[in-house]
Design a protein around this motif. Structure first.
Motif: not given
Length: 303
Positions: A44-53
């Protein structure tokens, strides 16, 4: 968009305060399918790039998890916390004057010793399982968590900015590292090496392999259909490409092995692409024979 009509990969800029699973849940609603997964958790604290399929492209996620990463982070020197970040309780605070006495060269030298192949003890708030439970669940419940060190590679730690705040020293850094590296642990270990304690106050993932945060969509305004990357495009960024004939595409789709010329740089998985640009599957070569590793359904749109 329906599950039967579209398949692809999404690059999402995860906001602060929600879990990676929350991002998946919201995307499922917008995509109209439960077949959505993610590669590489951000807490939760982190932000940024998340890759979803989405759809059958979830099969590609296995090949995305192990890619190298880049992070932008702020390390606060002057205190250690129970979670190695700003959300934990303070464990130890540096003696008065010790942070002000830090020499920039000493900080840079300590960071230099933390680059290359190193043995790193993961943060206690990692997703590693301990006796069947996630370490972060135990740690945030106040239980003591002991994790074994693991070999990781930190390719670079670049100091971007340096400033004092309320008796602390905040160091903004860019970190390039292998999958499985914990930037929280870098903050913790830097503080320990300097004798003042350290933790993260910000963490943002800016790159995963060849995929950059600059190309990611905002979650709140996400248009799934418009943002989907075709499986063939994604696979072509990751692997050498084998261009199939129409007959070969049919045969591979049926799980058959193919007689084909291995691409010059095709030591690992190879993306097998049909004449119409569709990703038929991933193959591996044994001499001049291509064997399917994973196939993708031909009746699901991939563009």
């Amino acid at each position: 968009m329906t599950a039967a009509s579209r398949s692809g990969i999404l690059l999402i800029d995860k906001p602060q305060g929600i879990t990676s699973h929350d991002v998946v849940a919201r995307t499922r609603k917008r995509a109209g399918t439960r077949k959505v997964g993610h590669a590489g958790t951000l807490d939760p604290m982190a932000t940024g790039l998340l890759i979803l399929g989405v759809g059958s492209s979830t099969r590609l996620l296995t090949f995305l998890v192990g890619l190298d990463k880049e992070y932008l982070a702020t390390i606060r020197l002057g205190a250690s916390t129970t979670t190695d970040d700003a959300e934990g309780e303070t464990l130890l605070s540096a003696p008065e004057g010790s942070v002000a006495a830090l020499d920039r060269e000493d900080v840079l030298a300590a960071l230099e010793r933390m680059t290359g192949e190193i043995d790193q003890v993961p943060s206690s708030v990692s997703a590693i399982k301990v006796d069947g439970k996630r370490a972060y669940t135990l740690a945030r419940a106040g239980e003591e968590v002991r994790l074994a060190s693991r070999r990781v590679t930190v390719s670079a730690i670049e100091v971007l900015a340096w400033r004092t705040a309320d008796g602390f020293l905040d160091v903004d850094v860019r970190v390039e590292c292998s999958s499985g590296t914990y930037v929280r642990a870098i903050a913790r270990d830097l503080g320990a090496a300097l004798g003042v304690g350290g933790h993260l106050t910000a963490l943002r993932r800016s790159r995963i392999g060849p995929f950059d945060l600059a190309d990611a969509a905002e979650l709140e305004t996400l248009d799934v259909a418009a943002s989907l990357l075709a499986p063939a495009e994604v696979a072509s960024r990751l692997f050498p490409v084998l261009r199939l004939s129409a007959d070969q595409a049919v045969d591979l789709g049926h799980g058959k092995r193919l007689r084909a010329e291995r691409p010059a740089d095709g030591a690992g998985p190879v993306a097998a692409v049909a004449p119409d640009g569709r990703l038929v599957g991933l193959v591996e070569f044994d001499d001049a024979v291509a064997r399917p590793i994973v196939n993708f359904p031909g009746d699901e749109a991939q563009e």
